[in-house]
Design an enzyme around this catalytic site. Structure first.
Site, short mmCIF file in Angstrom:
data_model
loop_
_atom_site.label_atom_id
_atom_site.label_comp_id
_atom_site.label_asym_id
_atom_site.label_seq_id
_atom_site.Cartn_x
_atom_site.Cartn_y
_atom_site.Cartn_z
N TYR A 54 0.83 -1.26 -0.07
CA TYR A 54 0.13 0.06 0.08
C TYR A 54 0.87 1.00 0.02
O TYR A 54 1.87 1.05 0.70
CB TYR A 54 -0.88 -0.09 1.19
CG TYR A 54 -2.07 -1.06 1.17
CD1 TYR A 54 -2.32 -1.78 0.02
CD2 TYR A 54 -2.75 -1.27 2.35
CE1 TYR A 54 -3.33 -2.80 -0.01
CE2 TYR A 54 -3.87 -2.04 2.42
CZ TYR A 54 -4.19 -2.79 1.01
OH TYR A 54 -5.26 -3.77 1.16
N THR A 246 -21.96 4.42 -2.98
CA THR A 246 -22.34 5.84 -2.50
C THR A 246 -23.14 6.42 -3.46
O THR A 246 -24.10 7.48 -3.03
CB THR A 246 -20.95 6.68 -2.13
OG1 THR A 246 -20.54 6.92 -3.52
CG2 THR A 246 -20.04 5.79 -1.25
#
Length: 351
Positions: A54, A246
């Protein structure tokens, strides 16, 4: 108060919400990351998931940045009150040219590779141990990250799961790892890991970290039964389908800063043609019951009996607040029935 649960058959206790950090060092600065970590911790979320590769998308220059940000936050914190989960990467997935720690380019995911990766993660995190160390994805040929069928033609030589668990066993003996888990795995992989652990006295996996959301419910087919019988907890990632759930990408919108806007080409799973209609159908259900689409999506994932913890991620504190609150949404039976009706008509548009 966020409910806590034992992870799988282990003695590791975690909250039902986990903070994902894969934007730290990419879309989020160190300061942003610390603000999110502080807010989550204040809300009772002491379970933090990261990985050596990451932020995502991974680049040779950014790999490891997220762990360093988590590590700088961890200094001075009560280490025994925080559960740190990290992951070791393997071959494929754009890893060409990526080096982490002392490992060789190519990341074969063999015993030496895993041990060196763990030691490098410990250094970046600034801690003596990782509470949950996971194999980020299998080294062998498996369908994953949007592929939905096994292809025999792609078979290749790969490090065995036994050798990988033997590396984990060494790390556990040395006190560098407390518990182990898998990620992006199949039912076969979970069964094999359990069989190997029982036969050879290797660490038993406590968890599997796989995608699970309204767009991708394939965990329910095979893996649900497997994890139930082998007592393996699901850490559900991408509960909002990379932000699609969303509603911000409806009607073709591509808001600035959205992950699908920035990195959509790297995530074909959420560009499949059936997704817009499914999102619209779930948005209609949310509206009917006075909920946001985010609340519906997170409430659904949190309601599943096989989900031990939902991994949420955000780029702003407001998004993080909405996600934490959304995980506490209790959906009425009528809303659940409506979700199942849509799922029957449009099953798994983003496998």
């Amino acid at each position: 108060m966020i409910e806590r649960i034992r992870l799988g058959a282990s003695d590791l206790e975690v909250p039902r919400i986990c903070l994902g950090t894969m934007t730290f060092g990419g879309q989020n600065t160190e300061r942003d990351g610390h603000l999110q970590l502080n807010y989550a911790f204040e809300r009772g979320i002491d379970f933090i998931d990261t990985a050596e590769v990451y932020p995502i998308p991974v680049t040779p220059d950014s790999a490891g940045a997220t762990e360093r940000i988590v590590g700088s936050w961890l200094r001075g914190k009560p280490r025994d009150r925080i559960v740190i989960a990290s992951k070791v990467g393997g071959p494929g997935r754009g890893m060409q040219g990526i080096r982490t720690g002392a490992r060789e380019e190519g990341l074969p995911l063999d015993k030496r590779d895993i041990v060196l990766a763990c030691e490098a993660s410990l250094k970046r995190l600034g801690t003596d141990y990782i509470d949950l160390y996971q194999i980020h994805w299998p080294a062998r040929n498996v369908p994953q990250f949007g592929a939905n069928r096994f292809d025999e033609a792609l078979e290749r030589e790969a490090v065995t799961l036994r050798e990988q668990l033997e590396a984990m066993a060494q790390l556990v003996r040395e006190g560098k790892v407390r518990h182990v888990g898998l990620s992006n795995e199949t039912a076969w992989g979970v069964c094999e890991a359990t069989r190997l652990a029982d036969r050879f006295g290797l660490p038993r996996i406590a968890s599997i970290q796989n995608v699970y959301n309204l767009m991708s419910r394939e965990f329910e087919h095979g893996l649900h039964e497997t994890c139930f019988r082998d007592r393996v907890g699901l850490l559900a990632y991408s509960p909002l389908a990379f932000g699609a759930l969303t509603g911000k990408y409806r009607n073709g919108a591509r808001p600035a800063g959205g992950r699908l806007t920035l990195f959509g080409d790297a995530w074909p799973r959420y560009a499949k043609p059936a997704i817009p209609a499914a999102v619209d159908a779930y948005a209609e259900i949310a509206s009917r019951f006075g909920l946001t689409l985010t609340q519906l999506a997170l409430g659904f994932v949190a309601s599943r009996p096989f989900v031990a913890s939902t991994i949420i991620g955000a780029t702003t504190l407001d998004q993080l607040r909405q996600c934490i609150d959304g995980c506490g949404t209790r959906l009425p039976a009528e809303a659940m029935a409506a979700i199942e009706e849509v799922h029957t008509r449009m099953p798994n548009p983003a496998p």
